[in-house]
Design a protein around this motif. Structure first.
Motif, short mmCIF file in Angstrom:
data_model
loop_
_atom_site.label_atom_id
_atom_site.label_comp_id
_atom_site.label_asym_id
_atom_site.label_seq_id
_atom_site.Cartn_x
_atom_site.Cartn_y
_atom_site.Cartn_z
N ALA A 250 10.59 1.71 23.90
CA ALA A 250 10.89 1.92 25.32
C ALA A 250 12.33 2.41 25.51
CB ALA A 250 10.66 0.64 26.11
N GLU A 251 13.27 1.83 24.75
CA GLU A 251 14.66 2.26 24.86
C GLU A 251 14.82 3.70 24.37
OE1 GLU A 251 18.56 1.46 22.39
OE2 GLU A 251 18.15 -0.27 23.68
N LEU A 252 14.10 4.04 23.31
CA LEU A 252 14.13 5.42 22.80
C LEU A 252 13.67 6.38 23.90
CD1 LEU A 252 14.10 7.80 20.83
CD2 LEU A 252 11.99 6.88 19.85
N PHE A 253 12.59 6.04 24.58
CA PHE A 253 12.06 6.93 25.61
C PHE A 253 13.01 7.00 26.81
CE2 PHE A 253 9.02 8.07 29.06
CZ PHE A 253 8.70 9.32 28.57
N GLU A 254 13.62 5.87 27.16
CA GLU A 254 14.57 5.87 28.26
C GLU A 254 15.77 6.76 27.94
OE1 GLU A 254 17.20 2.66 30.89
OE2 GLU A 254 15.49 1.99 29.69
N GLU A 255 16.27 6.65 26.71
CA GLU A 255 17.40 7.50 26.30
C GLU A 255 16.98 8.96 26.18
OE1 GLU A 255 20.62 6.68 26.11
OE2 GLU A 255 19.90 4.79 26.95
N LEU A 256 15.72 9.18 25.82
CA LEU A 256 15.19 10.54 25.78
C LEU A 256 15.25 11.17 27.17
CD1 LEU A 256 13.55 12.95 24.64
CD2 LEU A 256 11.49 11.57 25.00
N LEU A 257 14.87 10.41 28.19
CA LEU A 257 14.93 10.91 29.56
C LEU A 257 16.37 11.25 29.95
CD1 LEU A 257 12.43 8.47 31.30
CD2 LEU A 257 12.06 10.90 30.81
N ARG A 258 17.29 10.35 29.60
CA ARG A 258 18.71 10.61 29.90
C ARG A 258 19.19 11.89 29.20
NH1 ARG A 258 21.65 6.34 32.06
NH2 ARG A 258 20.73 4.27 31.86
N TYR B 60 8.60 14.53 31.84
CA TYR B 60 9.50 14.19 32.95
C TYR B 60 8.74 14.23 34.28
CZ TYR B 60 13.14 14.87 36.47
OH TYR B 60 13.92 14.77 37.60
N VAL B 61 8.00 15.29 34.53
CA VAL B 61 7.26 15.41 35.77
C VAL B 61 6.20 14.31 35.88
CG1 VAL B 61 5.67 16.88 37.10
CG2 VAL B 61 7.70 17.88 36.03
N ALA B 62 5.52 14.02 34.77
CA ALA B 62 4.51 12.96 34.79
C ALA B 62 5.13 11.61 35.11
CB ALA B 62 3.79 12.90 33.44
N GLU B 63 6.30 11.33 34.53
CA GLU B 63 6.94 10.04 34.75
C GLU B 63 7.47 9.88 36.18
OE1 GLU B 63 7.03 7.35 32.79
OE2 GLU B 63 5.72 8.49 31.46
N LEU B 64 7.79 10.99 36.83
CA LEU B 64 8.26 10.90 38.21
C LEU B 64 7.21 10.28 39.12
CD1 LEU B 64 10.08 14.33 38.78
CD2 LEU B 64 11.12 12.06 38.70
N TRP B 65 5.94 10.43 38.76
CA TRP B 65 4.85 9.93 39.60
C TRP B 65 4.45 8.50 39.27
CZ3 TRP B 65 3.63 12.46 43.86
CH2 TRP B 65 3.96 13.81 43.94
N ARG B 66 4.99 7.95 38.21
CA ARG B 66 4.65 6.57 37.83
C ARG B 66 5.62 5.60 38.50
NH1 ARG B 66 1.09 7.05 33.46
NH2 ARG B 66 1.29 8.99 32.28
N THR B 67 5.13 4.41 38.80
CA THR B 67 5.98 3.43 39.49
C THR B 67 6.10 2.11 38.71
OG1 THR B 67 4.06 2.63 40.75
CG2 THR B 67 5.44 4.34 41.77
N ASN B 68 5.42 2.00 37.58
CA ASN B 68 5.40 0.71 36.87
C ASN B 68 6.13 0.76 35.53
OD1 ASN B 68 3.58 2.42 35.68
ND2 ASN B 68 2.06 0.82 35.25
N ALA C 232 9.41 0.58 32.96
CA ALA C 232 10.68 -0.16 32.85
C ALA C 232 11.87 0.75 33.09
CB ALA C 232 10.77 -0.80 31.46
N TRP C 233 11.69 2.04 32.83
CA TRP C 233 12.81 2.98 32.94
C TRP C 233 12.81 3.74 34.27
CZ3 TRP C 233 9.27 3.16 28.84
CH2 TRP C 233 8.15 3.97 29.06
N GLN C 234 12.05 3.25 35.27
CA GLN C 234 11.96 3.97 36.54
C GLN C 234 13.33 4.15 37.20
OE1 GLN C 234 9.15 5.29 37.49
NE2 GLN C 234 9.89 6.20 39.38
#
Length: 204
Positions: A55-63, A112-120, A122-124
């Motif tokens: 999860a941290e890897l993915f959060e840092e990937l978004l950053r 990125y676009v897919a994650e913008l639509w999710r609300t649940n 941890a990295w929202q």
């Protein structure tokens, strides 16, 4: 940066690339740390040395990814200003830069676009912060354009900036998914007409 820092940065970049490709292919939940390590060509322990969890890897990937997008938008605006271009020219250059980024990193853009639509997720909150960093670059150019009387004072700057970023993202994804025969010049020209206010045309 010393050699160890450079090596770590290179390793992280390989992990980002592996993770974004796998997650785009099969989803976040189905992707394992073992698969990310294998795709990146590193040991599993290397993943955990750099990131506490998947999860941290993915959060840092978004950053990391949105940071690259933000830098490309800012660079386009700065280079236009250095050439003495207008704020509309800067917006046009930013559209081109955004399309170039998406063309280079299509898998990241899809995620990125897919994650913008999710609300649940941890990295929202992180996603919202980095999204605002990209939008803020566009907001600043719009604000400067209004101050210079190049753009209407009635412009809703936050909403317009978000709309411009969204337009580029959605148009680029549509281009890649459904109109891949088009070139980046084709897509940029179409969006440029929107930003230049040339859609309505003129009546004789």
């Amino acid at each position: 940066m010393d050699s160890s820092g450079t090596r770590r940065q290179a390793t992280r970049a390989k992990l980002y690339e592996a993770a974004v490709t796998l997650i785009a292919e099969q989803g976040f939940s189905a992707t394992t740390v073992d698969e990310i390590a294998e795709r990146a060509g590193v040991a599993k322990g290397t993943v955990y040395y750099n990131f506490a969890s998947k999860a941290e890897l993915f959060e840092e990937l978004l950053r990391y990814g949105v940071g690259l997008l933000t830098e490309s938008l800012q660079r386009a605006a700065d280079e236009t200003a250095e050439r003495g271009g207008s704020k509309v020219d800067a917006l046009d250059a930013m559209i081109r830069a955004g399309l170039g980024f998406i063309d280079t990193y299509p898998a990241f853009t899809q995620l990125y676009v897919a994650e913008l639509w999710r609300t649940n997720r941890a990295w929202q909150s992180t996603l919202l912060v980095v999204r605002q960093q990209a939008v803020a670059v566009v907001e600043e150019v719009l604000r400067e354009g209004v101050a210079a009387d190049e753009l209407s004072s009635e412009l809703d700057i936050p909403l317009t900036a978000a709309a411009l970023v969204g337009m580029v993202l959605v148009a680029a994804l549509d281009w890649q998914a459904f109109q891949p025969e088009r070139t980046i010049d084709d897509v940029h020209a179409a969006l440029s007409r929107l930003i230049q206010g040339r859609v309505a045309g003129t009546r004789p």
